[in-house]
Design a protein around this motif. Sequence first.
Motif, mmCIF file in Angstrom:
data_model
loop_
_atom_site.group_PDB
_atom_site.id
_atom_site.type_symbol
_atom_site.label_atom_id
_atom_site.label_comp_id
_atom_site.label_asym_id
_atom_site.label_seq_id
_atom_site.Cartn_x
_atom_site.Cartn_y
_atom_site.Cartn_z
ATOM 1 N N ARG A 97 0.825 -1.224 0.000
ATOM 2 C CA ARG A 97 0.000 0.000 0.000
ATOM 3 C C ARG A 97 0.853 1.265 0.000
ATOM 4 N NH1 ARG A 97 -3.098 1.191 4.244
ATOM 5 N NH2 ARG A 97 -1.791 0.092 5.771
ATOM 6 N N PHE A 98 2.006 1.218 0.652
ATOM 7 C CA PHE A 98 2.879 2.383 0.773
ATOM 8 C C PHE A 98 4.118 2.184 -0.087
ATOM 9 C CE2 PHE A 98 1.614 3.929 5.335
ATOM 10 C CZ PHE A 98 0.284 3.916 4.950
ATOM 11 N N THR A 99 4.656 3.299 -0.600
ATOM 12 C CA THR A 99 5.886 3.272 -1.386
ATOM 13 C C THR A 99 6.793 4.418 -0.954
ATOM 14 O OG1 THR A 99 4.720 2.348 -3.305
ATOM 15 C CG2 THR A 99 6.889 3.306 -3.690
ATOM 16 N N ILE A 100 8.022 4.088 -0.587
ATOM 17 C CA ILE A 100 9.009 5.095 -0.222
ATOM 18 C C ILE A 100 9.899 5.353 -1.431
ATOM 19 C CG2 ILE A 100 10.624 3.373 0.694
ATOM 20 C CD1 ILE A 100 11.461 5.439 2.810
ATOM 21 N N SER A 101 10.217 6.622 -1.650
ATOM 22 C CA SER A 101 11.087 6.962 -2.778
ATOM 23 C C SER A 101 11.842 8.245 -2.461
ATOM 24 C CB SER A 101 10.272 7.127 -4.057
ATOM 25 O OG SER A 101 9.349 8.192 -3.931
ATOM 26 N N GLN A 102 12.827 8.535 -3.300
ATOM 27 C CA GLN A 102 13.694 9.687 -3.051
ATOM 28 C C GLN A 102 13.977 10.403 -4.360
ATOM 29 O OE1 GLN A 102 17.632 8.483 -1.893
ATOM 30 N NE2 GLN A 102 18.139 10.430 -0.942
ATOM 31 N N ASP A 103 13.987 11.710 -4.312
ATOM 32 C CA ASP A 103 14.407 12.526 -5.446
ATOM 33 C C ASP A 103 15.655 13.274 -5.011
ATOM 34 O OD1 ASP A 103 14.830 14.500 -7.371
ATOM 35 O OD2 ASP A 103 12.702 14.657 -7.832
ATOM 36 N N ASN A 104 16.812 12.780 -5.423
ATOM 37 C CA ASN A 104 18.072 13.385 -4.994
ATOM 38 C C ASN A 104 18.208 14.821 -5.476
ATOM 39 O OD1 ASN A 104 19.376 11.352 -3.461
ATOM 40 N ND2 ASN A 104 19.731 10.212 -5.343
ATOM 41 N N ALA A 105 17.733 15.091 -6.681
ATOM 42 C CA ALA A 105 17.862 16.440 -7.243
ATOM 43 C C ALA A 105 17.099 17.467 -6.409
ATOM 44 C CB ALA A 105 17.364 16.451 -8.677
ATOM 45 N N SER A 134 16.361 16.852 -3.140
ATOM 46 C CA SER A 134 16.647 16.558 -1.722
ATOM 47 C C SER A 134 15.358 16.301 -0.962
ATOM 48 C CB SER A 134 17.415 17.720 -1.078
ATOM 49 O OG SER A 134 18.670 17.892 -1.694
ATOM 50 N N THR A 135 14.550 15.431 -1.513
ATOM 51 C CA THR A 135 13.242 15.160 -0.926
ATOM 52 C C THR A 135 12.977 13.652 -0.872
ATOM 53 O OG1 THR A 135 12.372 17.252 -1.772
ATOM 54 C CG2 THR A 135 10.766 15.595 -1.105
ATOM 55 N N LEU A 136 12.438 13.241 0.248
ATOM 56 C CA LEU A 136 11.995 11.866 0.468
ATOM 57 C C LEU A 136 10.473 11.859 0.406
ATOM 58 C CD1 LEU A 136 12.878 8.942 1.415
ATOM 59 C CD2 LEU A 136 12.330 9.752 3.723
ATOM 60 N N TYR A 137 9.907 10.822 -0.183
ATOM 61 C CA TYR A 137 8.461 10.721 -0.314
ATOM 62 C C TYR A 137 7.936 9.443 0.325
ATOM 63 C CZ TYR A 137 9.194 14.229 -3.970
ATOM 64 O OH TYR A 137 9.561 15.363 -4.657
ATOM 65 N N LEU A 138 6.660 9.495 0.677
ATOM 66 C CA LEU A 138 5.938 8.301 1.079
ATOM 67 C C LEU A 138 4.565 8.371 0.426
ATOM 68 C CD1 LEU A 138 6.052 5.706 2.788
ATOM 69 C CD2 LEU A 138 4.831 6.963 4.576
ATOM 70 N N GLN A 139 4.376 7.558 -0.588
ATOM 71 C CA GLN A 139 3.080 7.456 -1.241
ATOM 72 C C GLN A 139 2.243 6.445 -0.486
ATOM 73 O OE1 GLN A 139 1.752 9.185 -3.975
ATOM 74 N NE2 GLN A 139 -0.127 8.118 -3.393
ATOM 75 N N MET A 140 1.088 6.873 -0.021
ATOM 76 C CA MET A 140 0.229 6.016 0.791
ATOM 77 C C MET A 140 -1.102 5.832 0.075
ATOM 78 S SD MET A 140 1.043 7.557 4.585
ATOM 79 C CE MET A 140 0.129 9.054 4.279
ATOM 80 N N ASN A 141 -1.401 4.618 -0.287
ATOM 81 C CA ASN A 141 -2.651 4.285 -0.961
ATOM 82 C C ASN A 141 -3.491 3.349 -0.102
ATOM 83 O OD1 ASN A 141 -1.749 5.723 -3.262
ATOM 84 N ND2 ASN A 141 -0.735 3.894 -4.066
ATOM 85 N N SER A 142 -4.752 3.245 -0.438
ATOM 86 C CA SER A 142 -5.666 2.355 0.291
ATOM 87 C C SER A 142 -5.553 2.562 1.791
ATOM 88 C CB SER A 142 -5.369 0.888 -0.061
ATOM 89 O OG SER A 142 -5.487 0.687 -1.456
ATOM 90 N N LEU A 143 -5.603 3.798 2.208
ATOM 91 C CA LEU A 143 -5.421 4.136 3.620
ATOM 92 C C LEU A 143 -6.522 3.551 4.486
ATOM 93 C CD1 LEU A 143 -4.120 7.752 3.155
ATOM 94 C CD2 LEU A 143 -2.950 5.958 4.443
ATOM 95 N N LYS A 144 -6.127 3.184 5.705
ATOM 96 C CA LYS A 144 -7.036 2.591 6.666
ATOM 97 C C LYS A 144 -7.062 3.457 7.921
ATOM 98 C CE LYS A 144 -5.641 -2.049 5.142
ATOM 99 N NZ LYS A 144 -5.073 -3.348 5.589
ATOM 100 N N PRO A 145 -8.131 3.372 8.708
ATOM 101 C CA PRO A 145 -8.172 4.152 9.961
ATOM 102 C C PRO A 145 -6.975 3.864 10.865
ATOM 103 C CG PRO A 145 -10.356 3.342 9.442
ATOM 104 C CD PRO A 145 -9.421 2.717 8.445
#
Length: 120
Positions: free
Chosen positions: A64-72, A74-85
């Motif tokens: 459900r979640f995906t961690i990724s990074q954009d070095n250019a 300088s940002t870290l991401y967390l894509q969160m799908n199908s979120l639950k309570p």
Amino acid sequence: QVSLVESGGGSVQAGGSLRLSCAYTSARYCLAWFRQAPKKAREAVALLYGARGSTSYADSVKGRFTISQDNAKSTLYLQMNSLKPEDTAMYYCTTRSFGCTWDSHTYNFWGQGTQVTVSS
């Protein structure tokens, strides 16, 4: 010194999506997202091993979640799908110089957090 600033949190209904961002001044070898719900311990959600680019996820968010990074950027991401309570928590990004661990006590640098609230 490392500075980490999270953003992108908010309130969504179950099944919805959010993308968290973490702007950092410098990153160590490991970048990670943790979360902490009220009266609960801080727990690791996703780990990113900088040199290898490999990732690891807690069982509760795998698929459900995906961690990724954009070095250019300088940002870290967390894509969160199908979120639950049960995903409701304050989310933090962090970094450490050596290999990633699942233990929050081994990390020295933390952002201020961004709140995620998922309603049923």
